[in-house]
Write an enzyme that holds these catalytic residues in place. Structure first.
Site, short mmCIF file in Angstrom:
data_model
loop_
_atom_site.label_atom_id
_atom_site.label_comp_id
_atom_site.label_asym_id
_atom_site.label_seq_id
_atom_site.Cartn_x
_atom_site.Cartn_y
_atom_site.Cartn_z
N ASP A 242 41.92 14.36 94.76
CA ASP A 242 40.83 15.31 94.52
C ASP A 242 39.82 14.80 93.49
OD1 ASP A 242 42.47 15.33 92.33
OD2 ASP A 242 42.76 17.50 92.26
N SER B 106 43.22 16.89 82.74
CA SER B 106 42.56 16.08 81.71
C SER B 106 41.10 16.49 81.53
CB SER B 106 42.63 14.60 82.08
OG SER B 106 43.95 14.11 82.00
N HIS C 133 50.98 18.95 88.33
CA HIS C 133 51.31 20.28 88.83
C HIS C 133 52.16 21.05 87.82
CE1 HIS C 133 49.94 19.80 93.10
NE2 HIS C 133 49.94 18.54 92.69
N GLN D 184 47.71 13.96 74.27
CA GLN D 184 46.29 13.91 74.63
C GLN D 184 45.49 14.99 73.93
OE1 GLN D 184 44.86 12.40 78.48
NE2 GLN D 184 44.36 14.52 78.95
N HIS E 193 40.52 9.19 84.97
CA HIS E 193 40.64 9.09 86.43
C HIS E 193 40.09 10.32 87.13
CE1 HIS E 193 43.90 11.50 85.02
NE2 HIS E 193 44.50 11.62 86.18
N GLU F 149 40.89 19.70 79.60
CA GLU F 149 41.16 19.45 78.19
C GLU F 149 39.94 18.84 77.50
OE1 GLU F 149 44.73 17.12 78.10
OE2 GLU F 149 45.97 18.78 78.80
N THR G 82 45.99 23.70 91.42
CA THR G 82 46.03 22.83 90.24
C THR G 82 44.88 21.83 90.16
OG1 THR G 82 47.60 21.44 91.47
CG2 THR G 82 48.52 23.03 89.93
N ASP H 131 53.15 27.01 93.79
CA ASP H 131 52.29 25.83 93.78
C ASP H 131 51.55 25.71 95.10
OD1 ASP H 131 52.00 23.02 92.16
OD2 ASP H 131 51.86 22.71 94.32
N TRP I 52 42.41 16.96 87.09
CA TRP I 52 41.77 18.20 86.63
C TRP I 52 42.28 18.65 85.27
CZ3 TRP I 52 37.34 20.04 87.19
CH2 TRP I 52 37.04 21.37 86.86
#
EC number: 2.4.1.360
Length: 472
Positions: free
Chosen positions: A387, A368, A23, A348, A363, A371, A140, A117, A366
Site C-alpha cells: 500500500d 510510521s 497489523h 521510533q 518506506h 507517527e 491498518t 483485522d 502507515w
C-alpha cells in the site's frame, strides 16, 4: 468517562489481529485505548507468531494490561504448499482464515463487538453474523488505501473479460467520489489475479458492506477529503460508517530502556536541533544489498547527519548478519563520521520526538507515517511494496512529505545514490514542508484531545457498544 453504572455497563470488546507488526501494533494500541475508556477487552492470539518481535510485543502488552483477557486461537494444520504464496505473513493470514469457522467458542460470554483485522474479515464475518455479534474492521493502512480496497471488487467486475481475465485499459483506476489512483501505485500482488493476496483482497473488499463499521488510524486533518467521501457513501454504496480514531498513541509497554536505545538517544542529544535525518524501512522489509549500497551512498552525499536503522532479513528470527556483513567494510568506514547505523530494535516514537530529528526517510508504512504526523516530522517516502505508494500520495496531499514517482518501487532499483542524496538534502532544507508538518502535528494533537474529532468518534463507538450490551 464515568465509572457509574457498574462493571456490566462497560462494553466488552474482543480483537483479533493477524500477522505482522504493521497489523499488530495498531491493534494493541487500540486495545490499550479501549482499556483506558473502561471497556473490557479480550485479545485473541495465535502462536507461534511469524516474527519474534510479535511474540515479545504481545507478551509486553499483556504484562502491562493484566485486566485484558487473552484467548489463544489454536489453528488447524496448514500446508503452505496449498496456497499460492511464499510470503510468511501472507501464509499466516491464510492459516488463520482457514481456521476462522472455529472461532465461535472464543466469542463467548456475550460480547458487545468484535474488531477484526482487514485481512481476515471475509472469513470471520460468517461466524459473527451467525452469532448476531457486531463485527468492525480495523483497517491498518490509510483511508486512501481503504477507498481502493472497498471499491476494487466492483472495478474488477467492470473490467472482466469473457475469458475471466481482468484488463485495465487506462493508466488510472477511477475511484468514485475521489481522484483516480495511478495503476502504477496499486500493490503489484493485487494485479496477479491468481495470487493468494489478490483472492483474499477481493473477498475482504466485498465484505466491508456487511460489517458494522471500519476503524482507521487516521484523522480529519490528514485525510479529510477521503474520509468525507467514504462517509458520504460516494465511494461505495451501502458502506458502513468509517471511523477515524487516530493517531493511535504508543503505549508505555512499547518503550524499552535497553543499551541500544540509550546509545541512540545519547548520540541524538549531541546533534544540533533539526539536523538529523532518521532512516527506517519498517519491521518487515529487508532492502537488497544493491538498495542498501545506494541508500548509504545517498546519505553520505547528502551531507546530512543521519540515524539509519538497517534490517538484514524479512523475518527477524533469521536476522543474524552483522552490520559489516550487510553494509560492507568500506561503507561502514565512510559512515562513522557522519551518522549512526544500528541494527537493533529502535524506539521510533522517542526518535521522532527528539529535537535533533528534522526529517524521516521511510518506506511508507502507515503506522510510521502517522507517527511522523503526530510529531510534525516531514517525510521522504520511498515506497517498497503493498500500500506504500498510495500512503505516500496521502502524505504528499496532506503536505507532510514528498515522494519521487520516478523511483518506482524500491525493489526496481531506479534510484541511485546521488539522486537519493539530493532528495534528502531537499527534505531537510524545505521550510514549507517543515511548517506544514508542524501544522499537522497540532491538528493531530487536537484530534485526540478533549472534544477533538477522533476523541468524539471513540466515544460514539463506545456508546454504540454500550447499547449492544442491552441486546446480548
Amino acid at each position: 468517562m464515568s465509572d457509574s453504572g457498574g462493571f456490566d455497563s462497560h462494553p466488552h470488546v474482543a480483537l483479533i489481529p493477524s500477522a505482522g507488526m504493521g497489523h499488530l501494533t495498531p491493534f494493541l494500541r487500540l486495545a490499550a485505548s479501549l482499556v483506558q475508556h473502561h471497556c473490557r477487552v479480550t485479545l485473541i492470539t495465535t502462536y507461534p507468531t511469524v516474527s519474534l518481535a510479535e511474540t515479545q510485543h504481545v507478551s509486553h502488552f499483556l504484562s502491562a494490561y493484566p485486566q485484558v483477557t487473552e484467548k489463544r486461537f489454536h489453528l488447524l494444520p496448514f500446508d503452505p504448499n496449498s496456497a499460492n504464496a511464499t510470503d510468511p505473513f501472507f501464509l499466516r493470514w491464510e492459516a488463520i482464515r482457514r481456521s476462522a469457522h472455529l472461532l465461535a467458542p472464543l466469542l463467548s460470554p456475550p460480547l458487545s463487538a468484535l474488531i477484526t483485522d482487514v485481512t481476515l474479515i471475509s472469513a470471520v464475518l460468517p461466524v459473527t453474523i451467525n452469532l448476531h455479534l457486531p463485527n468492525y474492521v480495523l483497517f491498518t493502512a490509510s483511508a486512501r488505501m481503504f477507498s481502493l480496497t472497498a471499491s476494487f471488487p466492483a472495478i474488477v467486475a467492470s473490467k472482466s473479460t469473457s475469458s475471466g481475465s481482468v484488463e485495465f485499459d487506462d493508466d488510472f483506476i477511477e475511484i468514485p467520489g475521489l481522484p483516480p489512483i495511478p495503476l502504477s501505485s496499486v500493490p503489484p500482488a493485487v494485479m496477479d489475479s491468481k495470487s493468494l493476496f489478490a483472492t483474499s483482497f477481493l473477498e475482504n473488499g466485498n465484505s466491508f458492506v456487511k460489517s458494522n463499521g471500519v476503524l482507521i488510524n487516521s484523522f480529519d486533518a490528514l485525510e479529510a477529503d477521503t474520509l468525507v467521501a467514504l462517509n458520504g457513501r460516494r465511494v461505495v454504496a451501502g458502506l458502513p460508517p468509517v471511523y477515524a480514531v487516530g493517531p493511535l498513541l504508543p503505549c508505555e509497554f512499547e518503550k524499552r530502556d535497553d543499551p541500544s536505545t540509550s546509545l541512540i538517544l545519547k548520540w541524538l542529544d549531541d546533534q544540533p536541533e533539526g539536523s538529523v535525518v532518521y532512516v527506517s524501512f519498517g519491521s518487515r522489509l529487508a532492502l537488497s544489498m544493491e538498495q542498501t549500497k545506494e541508500l548509504g551512498n545517498g546519505l553520505l552525499s547528502s551531507g546530512c547527519r543521519f540515524l539509519w536503522v538497517v534490517k538484514g532479513k524479512t523475518v527477524d528470527k533469521e536476522d543474524e548478519e552483522s552490520l559489516k556483513n550487510v553494509l560492507g567494510h568500506e561503507l561502514m568506514e565512510k559512515i562513522k563520521d557522519q551518522g549512526l547505523v544500528v541494527k537493533n530494535w529502535v524506539d521510533q516514537d522517542k526518535v521522532l520526538s527528539h529535537r535533533a530529528v528534522g526529517g524521516f526517510v521511510s518506506h511508507g508504512g502507515w503506522n510510521s507515517l502517522v507517527e511522523a504526523a503526530r510529531h510534525g516530522v516531514p517525510v521522504l517516502v520511498w515506497p517498497q511494496f503493498g500500500d506504500q505508494k498510495i500512503n505516500a500520495e496521502a502524505v504528499e496531499s496532506a503536505g507532510l512529505g514528498m515522494w519521487v514517482r520516478s523511483w518506482g518501487w524500491g525493489t526496481e532499483l531506479r534510484a541511485k545514490g546521488d539522486e537519493i542524496g539530493l532528495k534528502i538534502k531537499d527534505l531537510m532544507a524545505n521550510d514549507f514542508l517543515r511548517e506544514q508538518a508542524k501544522r499537522i502535528e497540532e491538528e493531530a494533537r487536537k484530534a485526540i484531545g478533549v472534544g477533538g474529532s477522533s476523541e468524539r468518534t471513540f466515544k460514539e463507538l463506545i456508546d454504540k457498544w454500550k447499547c449492544n450490551n442491552n441486546t446480548h
